[in-house]
Design a protein around this motif. Structure first.
Motif, PDB file in Angstrom:
ATOM      1  N   THR A  68     -89.388  59.415 -61.939  1.00 29.21           N
ATOM      2  CA  THR A  68     -88.345  59.974 -61.075  1.00 29.21           C
ATOM      3  C   THR A  68     -88.415  61.487 -61.132  1.00 29.21           C
ATOM      4  N   GLN A  69     -88.511  62.123 -59.963  1.00 28.49           N
ATOM      5  CA  GLN A  69     -88.602  63.575 -59.871  1.00 28.49           C
ATOM      6  C   GLN A  69     -87.772  64.067 -58.700  1.00 28.49           C
ATOM      7  N   VAL A  70     -87.362  65.343 -58.798  1.00 28.02           N
ATOM      8  CA  VAL A  70     -86.594  65.999 -57.728  1.00 28.02           C
ATOM      9  C   VAL A  70     -87.224  67.354 -57.483  1.00 28.02           C
ATOM     10  N   TRP A  71     -87.360  67.701 -56.207  1.00 33.03           N
ATOM     11  CA  TRP A  71     -87.915  69.004 -55.840  1.00 33.03           C
ATOM     12  C   TRP A  71     -86.947  69.733 -54.912  1.00 33.03           C
ATOM     13  N   SER A  72     -86.764  70.995 -55.153  1.00 29.51           N
ATOM     14  CA  SER A  72     -85.922  71.800 -54.259  1.00 29.51           C
ATOM     15  C   SER A  72     -86.676  72.080 -52.974  1.00 29.51           C
ATOM     16  N   ASP A  73     -86.012  72.708 -52.018  1.00 24.37           N
ATOM     17  CA  ASP A  73     -86.619  72.942 -50.712  1.00 24.37           C
ATOM     18  C   ASP A  73     -87.853  73.830 -50.783  1.00 24.37           C
ATOM     19  N   ASP A  74     -87.945  74.689 -51.798  1.00 23.67           N
ATOM     20  CA  ASP A  74     -89.119  75.547 -51.909  1.00 23.67           C
ATOM     21  C   ASP A  74     -90.248  74.900 -52.706  1.00 23.67           C
ATOM     22  N   GLY A  75     -90.087  73.613 -53.054  1.00 22.84           N
ATOM     23  CA  GLY A  75     -91.133  72.890 -53.763  1.00 22.84           C
ATOM     24  C   GLY A  75     -91.027  72.926 -55.270  1.00 22.84           C
ATOM     25  N   THR A  76     -90.060  73.645 -55.803  1.00 23.36           N
ATOM     26  CA  THR A  76     -89.899  73.736 -57.254  1.00 23.36           C
ATOM     27  C   THR A  76     -89.287  72.455 -57.802  1.00 23.36           C
ATOM     28  N   GLU A  77     -89.853  71.959 -58.911  1.00 22.55           N
ATOM     29  CA  GLU A  77     -89.313  70.739 -59.501  1.00 22.55           C
ATOM     30  C   GLU A  77     -88.028  71.039 -60.252  1.00 22.55           C
ATOM     31  N   VAL A  78     -87.037  70.169 -60.077  1.00 16.16           N
ATOM     32  CA  VAL A  78     -85.722  70.317 -60.726  1.00 16.16           C
ATOM     33  C   VAL A  78     -85.739  69.545 -62.046  1.00 16.16           C
ATOM     34  N   SER A  79     -85.310  70.200 -63.116  1.00 17.48           N
ATOM     35  CA  SER A  79     -85.262  69.543 -64.421  1.00 17.48           C
ATOM     36  C   SER A  79     -84.059  68.611 -64.467  1.00 17.48           C
ATOM     37  N   LEU A  80     -84.289  67.337 -64.836  1.00 18.54           N
ATOM     38  CA  LEU A  80     -83.219  66.341 -64.823  1.00 18.54           C
ATOM     39  C   LEU A  80     -82.664  66.035 -66.198  1.00 18.54           C
ATOM     40  N   GLY A  81     -83.402  66.327 -67.229  1.00 18.71           N
ATOM     41  CA  GLY A  81     -82.907  66.010 -68.561  1.00 18.71           C
ATOM     42  C   GLY A  81     -83.435  64.690 -69.077  1.00 18.71           C
ATOM     43  N   GLY A  82     -82.608  63.977 -69.881  1.00 17.78           N
ATOM     44  CA  GLY A  82     -83.049  62.809 -70.611  1.00 17.78           C
ATOM     45  C   GLY A  82     -83.223  61.561 -69.780  1.00 17.78           C
ATOM     46  N   PRO A  83     -83.666  60.476 -70.441  1.00 18.07           N
ATOM     47  CA  PRO A  83     -83.979  59.237 -69.728  1.00 18.07           C
ATOM     48  C   PRO A  83     -82.763  58.586 -69.081  1.00 18.07           C
ATOM     49  N   ALA A  84     -81.567  58.746 -69.677  1.00 21.79           N
ATOM     50  CA  ALA A  84     -80.377  58.119 -69.083  1.00 21.79           C
ATOM     51  C   ALA A  84     -80.096  58.693 -67.705  1.00 21.79           C
ATOM     52  N   ARG A  85     -80.210  60.022 -67.583  1.00 22.58           N
ATOM     53  CA  ARG A  85     -79.958  60.641 -66.279  1.00 22.58           C
ATOM     54  C   ARG A  85     -81.029  60.238 -65.269  1.00 22.58           C
ATOM     55  N   ARG A  86     -82.276  60.154 -65.694  1.00 27.21           N
ATOM     56  CA  ARG A  86     -83.347  59.733 -64.780  1.00 27.21           C
ATOM     57  C   ARG A  86     -83.115  58.287 -64.306  1.00 27.21           C
ATOM     58  N   ALA A  87     -82.715  57.424 -65.246  1.00 30.78           N
ATOM     59  CA  ALA A  87     -82.451  56.041 -64.859  1.00 30.78           C
ATOM     60  C   ALA A  87     -81.283  55.970 -63.889  1.00 30.78           C
ATOM     61  N   LEU A  88     -80.212  56.753 -64.171  1.00 28.60           N
ATOM     62  CA  LEU A  88     -79.053  56.778 -63.277  1.00 28.60           C
ATOM     63  C   LEU A  88     -79.453  57.218 -61.867  1.00 28.60           C
ATOM     64  N   LEU A  89     -80.230  58.305 -61.761  1.00 34.58           N
ATOM     65  CA  LEU A  89     -80.648  58.801 -60.442  1.00 34.58           C
ATOM     66  C   LEU A  89     -81.550  57.786 -59.740  1.00 34.58           C
ATOM     67  N   THR A  90     -82.399  57.122 -60.521  1.00 28.91           N
ATOM     68  CA  THR A  90     -83.285  56.124 -59.919  1.00 28.91           C
ATOM     69  C   THR A  90     -82.476  55.008 -59.280  1.00 28.91           C
ATOM     70  N   LEU A  91     -81.451  54.506 -60.003  1.00 36.84           N
ATOM     71  CA  LEU A  91     -80.619  53.432 -59.460  1.00 36.84           C
ATOM     72  C   LEU A  91     -79.923  53.856 -58.177  1.00 36.84           C
ATOM     73  N   LEU A  92     -79.448  55.086 -58.140  1.00 32.79           N
ATOM     74  CA  LEU A  92     -78.770  55.574 -56.934  1.00 32.79           C
ATOM     75  C   LEU A  92     -79.744  55.724 -55.771  1.00 32.79           C
ATOM     76  N   LEU A  93     -81.019  56.088 -56.065  1.00 33.36           N
ATOM     77  CA  LEU A  93     -81.990  56.361 -55.005  1.00 33.36           C
ATOM     78  C   LEU A  93     -82.666  55.101 -54.470  1.00 33.36           C
ATOM     79  N   VAL A  94     -82.537  53.970 -55.195  1.00 33.77           N
ATOM     80  CA  VAL A  94     -83.132  52.733 -54.671  1.00 33.77           C
ATOM     81  C   VAL A  94     -82.516  52.388 -53.318  1.00 33.77           C
ATOM     82  N   THR A  95     -81.207  52.630 -53.185  1.00 30.94           N
ATOM     83  CA  THR A  95     -80.509  52.410 -51.897  1.00 30.94           C
ATOM     84  C   THR A  95     -79.697  53.651 -51.589  1.00 30.94           C
ATOM     85  N   PRO A  96     -80.318  54.764 -51.159  1.00 30.92           N
ATOM     86  CA  PRO A  96     -79.578  56.017 -50.930  1.00 30.92           C
ATOM     87  C   PRO A  96     -78.486  55.822 -49.885  1.00 30.92           C
ATOM     88  N   GLY A  97     -77.312  56.414 -50.176  1.00 32.06           N
ATOM     89  CA  GLY A  97     -76.191  56.306 -49.248  1.00 32.06           C
ATOM     90  C   GLY A  97     -75.355  55.066 -49.469  1.00 32.06           C
TER      91      GLY A  97
END
Length: 965
Positions: free
Chosen positions: A9-38
């Motif tokens: 799981t990765q996030v990039w800002s509009d200028d292409g820079t990768e955003v630091s997300l932190g630990g595995p719990a936050r990555r897992a949380l974001l992944t679950l939200l992004l499986v069905t965005p919105g």
């Protein structure tokens, strides 16, 4: 902001820079939200995914809220995470998430594929698949919902991969996808669509037997694993493979556009004659129907047929190359070398042992050269038969003549009536008048067809009267003139006089085209409109086929005379040459991109005119135009391996220029030298002009200026690296271009920069440079550059002793070479692969050498065949058969070119092998002599002897032996 879940799981800002997300719990949380965005994700699912359940198993609201808060902070407010009811949702569009973007592109690609638009589908599917960076949802814990979502995405990925390969097969890229398909079928042995795709790809590559093996393997897997039979689709494909003919055919006889009248018995007679005679020549005056009869005989032949049209060929020196082209054989491949091998020797190698009827049409203007060539081929290729058409016999031993006579009266009337009704449906012939018209035309088929075409605008009586008048003026000339000029000149002159002045002007200007041309080029050179060209086609003076038009040779010759009489030849030929310069210049950038295959095919159709234009520029001393022509076509010539065809004209232009190139054309001057050096006597012309050309090219590619022809810069380095020149300076010149804005120039500079560290044994630096070059060439879609860099990368791996990596890289380069149709390079790469395996798996290496020998024979390449024989000699030596090994080594040594790096490496290995044989039978003096020869050959690379031997591909035991010897 963009999100990625196809991999980690990765996030990039509009200028292409990768955003630091932190630990595995936050990555897992974001992944679950992004499986069905919105969409809202329930809290219990989030808790399960991030491990935030309380002691009683219920979700911990505080833990979830804490992780959501931290995630919001990491995202910096660029993406909103909202609390809704009993869960959370992220506000993001489907296209902001790589999974959503992948699904959209995959759907669009599949839709285009179903609509039959593979050219649009493949780029969409490739873009979709490039979004994958690893396993789907890699940062999500192994929960049931996560597993289901990941399985669905992986299945979509495999389906998109199959769709992409399906599209590539439709585009003719079967050779490129075969290695990938083999790997996929091994990983998914029960997936029938993959198996079907592999079967189709193998069959398209001539591997019918291999395709049938794939079917049998899948059938067995299905039966053993599932107790099921193959699907109806796969069974149907299997049936098609069993009944199909995979053999590719050389140039076929021209397809008939009209009925064949009056020669059935004669056709059968010639077919029967060819059963007992190996050379039959159809003789007779021009226009009598020799070409059409030869095409009918070829169509009735039981053997394979190659039909070669020589009417447009003006330079006897390129006659063997014309035959190589008709056989579908390229002159050379990716590596540019001063190849001293005779095209005739290549032709003999390609035809030896082949059962073939070779039809040589329109030999009269090259009768002596064709006679010599036919005699050589018949003497060295015992299963070859030749059918020639000519106004006069070839005059060689064993020739059987079949005079082709004019049609009899009844056949002439039938032919005239058939052709007349093609232009006037209601034509009702008066048999007596038609017979008289045909008689006035000597019953010559071409004359009859030209006359019948005039009935579109004339009545039969008007035609009869005007034709009679014309023949009265021109048909009774000197009795010493040949038959073609006593008959067809009359017909062509009469047809010409029926044209309007604009039509005559366009027709005589069109005569500068050596072959066919596009409508756009014809309009410019002829300075006319499309309506006038169509009028010429309607009157049988031009033929239109597939968007291109051509002129019959007899009419073209007459038009050239009219052009001379009008005093327009030099001006029109200049326009013709400038048109080709612009066409080739416009095409050159596309030859360095993914579209290069289509553009190579398009430019191949222009090659006869390119040769004619360069020949005119050389003869007319039009130096600037000649230099620009050669430079604009250089990328095409180097990729196709055809630079040798222009070498004589390039030398003439260099002689006219001297040591000082014209102002502003220094780069073109240097490229002209490269082309001139690729032919016979190339070394002499190279030594004479190299210094001046080097200075000119260096000025064209200075620190603050980029030249116009980047491929020439790369080839300049390659020639300096193997010839008499400033190798360090050439390397430095190309390497200095690494920061150019042009992507291809940067890639070429990366490729070249790897050879410096390679020469001093810094393999890590060389590998980095070559890998970067491969990636950059691939990003552009340039198969030629990628294959060059992959070959170099394989050389690094081989020098390190990394066999598996060397073989894998060679396989990649081989796939690209096969896609380009580079038979000679395929042979070279197969020999390289065999060399990596010969000491550990001689049987596999032997198979590679045998396949390489077959490729070499098909290419007519004695050098590649010698390399394959050297490899087979190595296997024989390992199998303790020194007599066979010595025979193979001896044959190879006679044909290897010691001046080109590929030939040099094989020469060293051959000499080392002969030394080991001598040593084995106790001939120590002979062994030392052979080892000394090997060492002296290796020394020309300039490196220390052991390093030189390793770089030339010798295994370590041989390095030690030769170094001691």
């Amino acid at each position: 902001m963009r999100f990625g879940i196809l991999g980690g799981t990765q996030v990039w800002s509009d200028d292409g820079t990768e955003v630091s997300l932190g630990g595995p719990a936050r990555r897992a949380l974001l992944t679950l939200l992004l499986v069905t965005p919105g969409e809202v994700v329930p809290a219990d699912r989030l808790a399960d995914g991030i491990g935030a359940a309380g002691p009683d198993g219920a979700p911990s609201a505080h833990a979830i809220q804490s992780q959501v808060s931290r995630l919001r902070s990491a995202l910096g407010g660029a993406a909103a995470i909202e609390r809704t009811g009993a869960g959370y949702r992220i506000v993001a569009a489907d296209d902001d998430v790589d999974a959503g973007r992948f699904e959209r592109l995959a759907r669009e690609g599949r839709s285009a594929l179903r609509e039959g638009d593979a050219a649009r589908a493949v780029p969409l599917l490739r873009e979709a698949l490039r979004l994958w960076r690893g396993p789907a949802l890699a940062d999500l814990a192994d929960s049931e919902p996560a597993r289901a979502a990941a399985v669905r995405l992986e299945e979509l990925r495999l389906g998109a991969l199959e769709d992409r390969i399906e599209g590539e097969l439709r585009l003719g890229e079967h050779r490129t996808v075969i290695p990938e398909l083999r790997e996929l079928v091994d990983r998914h042995p029960l997936r029938e669509r993959l198996a079907g795709l592999l079967m189709r790809a193998l069959f398209a590559d001539g591997g019918q037997a291999a395709a049938l093996v794939v079917f049998e393997r899948v059938r067995r897997h299905l039966a053993e694993e599932l107790g099921a039979d193959p699907s109806a689709e796969l069974v149907a494909l299997h049936g098609e493979l069993l009944s199909a003919d995979p053999s590719p055919a050389p140039a076929a006889p021209p397809a008939p556009l009209t009925a064949f009248v009056g020669r059935d018995d004669e056709t059968a007679e010639v077919v029967q004659l060819l059963r007992v005679a190996r050379l039959v020549t159809l003789t007779g005056p021009g226009g009598v129907g020799k070409t059409r009869l030869s095409a009918e005989v070829a169509g009735a032949a039981a053997d394979e047929v190659c039909f070669v049209e020589l009417g447009a060929l003006r330079d006897a020196a390129v006659l063997p190359r014309a035959l190589l082209g008709a056989l579908g054989l390229r002159e050379s491949g990716l590596h540019v070398a001063a190849d001293e091998q005779s095209p005739l020797d290549r032709l003999v190698a390609a035809l030896t042992g082949r059962v073939l009827l070779l039809v040589l049409d329109n030999c009269e203007h090259l009768v002596e050269e064709v006679a010599v060539l036919a005699a050589r081929l018949l003497a060295t290729c015992p299963r070859l038969r030749v059918l020639a058409t000519s106004r006069e016999p070839l005059g060689i031993i064993g020739e059987h003549l079949h005079p082709v006579r004019p049609l009899d009266d009844a056949s002439s009337v039938a032919l005239f009536t058939d052709r007349a009704r093609a232009v006037r449906r209601a034509f009702a012939p008066d048999p007596e008048t038609v017979r008289r018209v045909c008689a006035d035309l000597d019953n010559l088929p071409l004359a009859i067809e030209l006359a019948a075409a005039r009935l579109r605008t004339l009545s039969l009586d008007e035609l009869s009267a005007r034709l009679h008048d014309r023949l009265a003026l021109t048909g009774r000339g000197s009795r010493t003139a040949d038959a073609r000029h006593r008959t067809l000149r009359s017909v062509v002159a009469w047809s010409w006089d029926l044209l309007s002045e604009p039509e005559q002007r366009a027709a005589r200007r069109f005569s500068v085209f050596a072959g066919g041309t596009s409508i756009e080029s014809a309009l410019r050179v002829c300075d006319t409109d499309e309506e006038t060209l169509q009028a010429l086609a309607d009157k049988s003076l031009l033929e239109w086929t597939g968007g291109r038009c051509r002129m019959l040779e007899t009419i073209r010759s007459y038009g050239a005379e009219r052009l001379d009489a009008a005093g327009e030849t030099e001006a029109v030929r200049h326009t013709h040459a400038r048109t080709l310069v612009e066409l080739m210049s416009a095409a050159a950038p596309w030859l360095r991109r993914g579209e290069q295959l289509e553009w190579l095919a398009a430019l191949a159709a222009e090659q006869p005119d390119l040769l004619a234009a360069v020949r005119w520029a050389a003869e007319a001393q039009e130096v600037a135009t000649g230099l620009e022509l050669i430079a604009s076509a250089s990328s095409y010539l180097w990729i196709r391996g055809g630079s040798g065809t222009l070498a004589p004209q390039a030398r003439i232009l260099l002689d006219a220029v001297g040591d000082t190139p014209p102002a502003g054309l220094g780069e073109e001057y240097a490229i002209c030298l490269l082309v001139a050096a690729s032919g016979p006597a190339g070394r002499e012309v190279w030594r004479r002009h190299r210094a001046s050309a080097d200075k000119a090219l260096t000025a064209a590619w200075s620190a603050d200026r980029a030249g116009r022809h980047p491929a020439g810069l790369l080839l300049w380095m390659m020639h300096n690296a193997t010839g008499d020149g400033d190798a360090p300076g050439a390397f430095a010149l190309v390497s200095a271009q690494r920061d150019r804005p042009e992507p291809w120039v940067r890639a070429a500079a990366r490729y070249v920069s790897g050879f410096g560290p390679l020469g001093v044994g810094d393999f890590a630096a060389a590998e980095r440079a070559f890998r970067t070059a491969v990636a950059e060439f691939r990003a552009l879609g340039d198969r030629w550059g990628a294959a060059l860099a992959l070959d170099a990368l394989a050389g690094v791996a081989g020098a390190r002793g990394e066999r598996e990596a060397t073989v894998a890289l060679t396989d990649e380069a081989l796939g690209l070479a096969e896609q380009l149709g580079a038979l000679e390079d395929c042979a070279d790469l197969l020999v390289n692969r065999g060399d990596q395996q010969v000491d550990i798996d001689p049987a596999t290496a032997r198979a590679d050498y045998l396949r390489a020998a077959e490729y070499a024979r098909r290419a007519g390449s004695t050098g590649a065949l010698a390399a394959a024989r050297r490899g087979l000699g190595d296997t024989a030596l390992l199998e303790r058969d020194p007599a066979t090994a010595e025979d193979l080594y001896t044959q190879a040594l006679e044909q290897l070119d010691p001046h080109w790096v590929k030939g040099l490496g094989n020469r060293v290995r051959t000499l080392a092998g002969l030394g080991r044989i001598a040593e084995g039978r106790g001939d120590h003096a002979g062994a030392r002599a052979r080892y000394r020869e090997a060492a002296e050959s290796a020394a020309v690379t300039g490196a220390a002897l052991p390093d030189a031997l390793r770089l030339l591909g010798l295994p370590e035991p041989l390095v030690e032996v030769v170094s001691r010897g």
